[in-house]
Structures are given as C-alpha cells and as structure tokens.
Motif scaffolding. Structure first.
Motif, mmCIF file in Angstrom:
data_model
loop_
_atom_site.group_PDB
_atom_site.id
_atom_site.type_symbol
_atom_site.label_atom_id
_atom_site.label_comp_id
_atom_site.label_asym_id
_atom_site.label_seq_id
_atom_site.Cartn_x
_atom_site.Cartn_y
_atom_site.Cartn_z
ATOM 1 N N ASN A 129 1.762 -1.622 -15.019
ATOM 2 C CA ASN A 129 3.190 -1.368 -14.885
ATOM 3 C C ASN A 129 3.646 -0.335 -15.907
ATOM 4 O O ASN A 129 2.963 -0.060 -16.908
ATOM 5 N N THR A 130 4.813 0.218 -15.666
ATOM 6 C CA THR A 130 5.505 1.088 -16.608
ATOM 7 C C THR A 130 6.917 0.520 -16.787
ATOM 8 O O THR A 130 7.331 -0.377 -16.048
ATOM 9 N N THR A 133 8.714 0.291 -13.530
ATOM 10 C CA THR A 133 8.236 -0.586 -12.458
ATOM 11 C C THR A 133 8.131 -2.045 -12.864
ATOM 12 O O THR A 133 8.014 -2.912 -12.000
ATOM 13 N N SER A 134 8.162 -2.332 -14.164
ATOM 14 C CA SER A 134 7.941 -3.699 -14.623
ATOM 15 C C SER A 134 9.078 -4.621 -14.231
ATOM 16 O O SER A 134 10.248 -4.326 -14.495
ATOM 17 N N MET A 142 1.684 -3.488 -19.476
ATOM 18 C CA MET A 142 1.721 -2.029 -19.352
ATOM 19 C C MET A 142 0.602 -1.273 -20.063
ATOM 20 O O MET A 142 0.556 -0.038 -19.947
ATOM 21 N N ASP A 178 1.408 -7.103 -9.328
ATOM 22 C CA ASP A 178 2.725 -6.784 -8.767
ATOM 23 C C ASP A 178 2.591 -5.717 -7.679
ATOM 24 O O ASP A 178 1.659 -4.907 -7.696
ATOM 25 N N ASN A 180 4.319 -3.018 -7.178
ATOM 26 C CA ASN A 180 4.354 -1.659 -7.718
ATOM 27 C C ASN A 180 3.036 -1.290 -8.378
ATOM 28 O O ASN A 180 2.578 -0.138 -8.299
ATOM 29 N N GLU A 181 2.424 -2.262 -9.037
ATOM 30 C CA GLU A 181 1.111 -2.025 -9.639
ATOM 31 C C GLU A 181 0.060 -1.734 -8.576
ATOM 32 O O GLU A 181 -0.793 -0.849 -8.742
#
Length: 299
Positions: A129-130, A133-134, A142, A178, A180-181
């Motif tokens: 994640n960033t 996006t987290s 991250m 996740d 997004n991940e």
C-alpha cells in the motif's frame, strides 16, 4: 557457511495499529536468539536497540491520517539504514529485530546502499500500500511500496532502496491482500506467491523459485520474515493474524533453503507482539527460524 551476525533492535510500534510490538526485540532476545544463532555456527554481537522516540511523548494523532507517525518511522528507519549499512561494511550480517514491519524500509535501504539486492518477503500481507491506497494509514502495510518508490513514495529519498528493483522482489505466502494492493502488485514486476500456490506446488518448489528471482543479477538478498506469515496456531503473538498460514515445518524448510543459497545479505524478524503471545511462543519460534536461515540443520 559461518557468519558474523550483528543484532540490531528496532523497538517500534509506530507503523502498527496495536500496541505491544515494540517489545518484540526484547521478547526475541529472551527467547534465546543468541544461543540459537551460536548453535548454527554464527559468531554473534548484539549492538542493542536503536534509540526511538519514547511512547510517553508520542501524540496518538501524530502524522497524516493516511500515513500515521510517518515522521517517527522516517527517524527510526534512517537510523536503522545506517546501522545495517555499517554492519555490512564491517563484514557482518545484520539481523534486525522489530518492532512493526515499517522497520523493513530501513533494513532494505541500508542493505541496498552501494549494492544491487533482491528481497524475499515472507508475509501474509503484501505491504504494497501507499498513503493514497491504504485503508488504515498504518505504515507497516507500506514498506515494500516505500522501498520500491511506488506511488506516493516515488522520489522519497529516505524510503527508497536505490539498489533494489521490482524484478528482484519475491513475496511468499500471501493470503490477505487489499484490492488496491492486488492491482498494484499485478501492475508491477514483483513476483508473488500465494498460500494457494504453496498448497499446490509445495514450499520447497516455491521457495526455490523465489530464490531464483532474488538472486538473479544481484549481490545477495535481504530476508524479511513477518511472523504472521505462519499460521496463528504456530505463531499466536502477532498483531494481524490470518488463518491458513505456513506450518512450522514449512517455515523451517524455507529458511533452510535460504541458508543453503549462501547469498543472504541481511535479515529482519518483525511483528512479534508479546502482549498477544502465549508463553513467549512466537518469539521463541522467531529465534528458531533465524537459526535455520543462518545454517542450523537437523544433521
């Protein structure tokens, strides 16, 4: 191969959402780390713990919502990066003890200083994640994205591991990622193996493939071992347990293959939380797995 090992404690919980993981380095030491490493033939020096901001001065709301306590994480990781780089320059193998997984940023930056490295990431989670996006803002989700300069971390000097490329990163044992991940990992050149693939092909085959990834054209590799990679029945003392993880023997088999490669450059053990543990069981297991990674065998 005999090694000189330097233990570096990073007693932090700034990147996590549960308190207690900052006591992980003490618990791992108490679990017999030095004795286990010496039994593997290593010469061990314990450099103690890094100085970190004291909890009493910690503002519970410090930092941005999407990257909580990022200033503290930067401070600790910068110190750890220097300590890891110094250990390598002096001919020793650094073994960092977390603390939460955000410390891996420092480990990777230090290990990749003046070298091209690979990273093998044993974890239930992608940690890709960033801040954008987290879903939680917890930086322990991250570190891989940070070291690779993904998204918001592009050009962030303290967090980017310059000698690390996506094509030399292998994540082993994913089972809680996740959305997004998932998209970000698919869009990257990182190689990822899920627990389903371990079920299908076996831990030995998967780990050998991963080692091929992290040693291709590199000067060695860094091992990041999050104890939540293992099933909670094996490692109950972690902050983010997920059922269906690696077994005791699978974990040892993987570490034995790491040792057999002869190319491990640095290592970290993270996310041991003694507050959630049972009779220091998870910390003791961490010491056993470290010993296997440094060459301890049954015969």
């Amino acid at each position: 191969m005999e090694r000189n090992v330097r233990i570096l404690g990073a007693p932090t919980d700034y990147g996590a959402n549960r308190r207690g993981v900052d006591m992980g380095p003490s618990a791992i030491r108490y679990g017999g780390l030095t004795a286990q490493l010496e039994a593997a033939g290593a010469t061990v020096t314990d450099a103690g713990d890094l100085t970190v901001p004291h909890h009493a001065t910690r503002d519970a709301d410090a930092g941005a919502d999407n990257a909580k306590h990022i200033q503290e994480v930067e401070e600790v990781c910068t110190s750890l990066a220097n300590a890891v780089a110094d250990a390598l320059a002096e001919g020793t193998t650094p073994l960092a003890l977390g603390g939460d997984h955000s410390i891996a940023i420092g480990s990777m930056v230090g290990s990749a200083r003046d070298a091209d490295i690979g990273v093998i990431w044993f974890d239930a989670h992608g940690d890709f994640n960033t801040p954008s996006t987290s879903p939680s803002g917890n930086v322990h989700g991250m570190p891989l994205a940070a070291a690779l300069g993904v998204g918001d971390f592009e050009g962030v000097e303290w967090a980017n591991a310059d000698g690390l490329s996506e094509e030399n990163v292998a994540i082993v044992g994913l089972r809680d990622v996740d959305d997004n991940e998932t998209a970000a990992i698919h869009d990257s050149d990182v190689t990822a193996y899920t627990m389903s693939e371990i079920d299908e092909y076996g831990i030995t085959e998967i780990t050998k493939d991963a080692l091929d990834v992290v040693t291709s054209g590199t000067d060695g590799f860094h091992v990041s071992l999050d104890l939540d990679w293992l099933d909670p029945r094996e490692a109950p003392g972690v902050g983010t347990p997920v059922r269906g993880g690696a077994t005791y023997r699978e974990a040892h088999a993987a570490m034995e293959l790491v040792a057999a490669s002869g190319e491990m450059r640095s290592m970290e053990l993270v996310e041991v939380n003694p507050v959630l543990d049972e009779h220091n069981e998870t910390a003791a297991l961490a010491t056993e797995l470290a010993a296997s990674a440094f060459g301890k065998r049954i015969l």
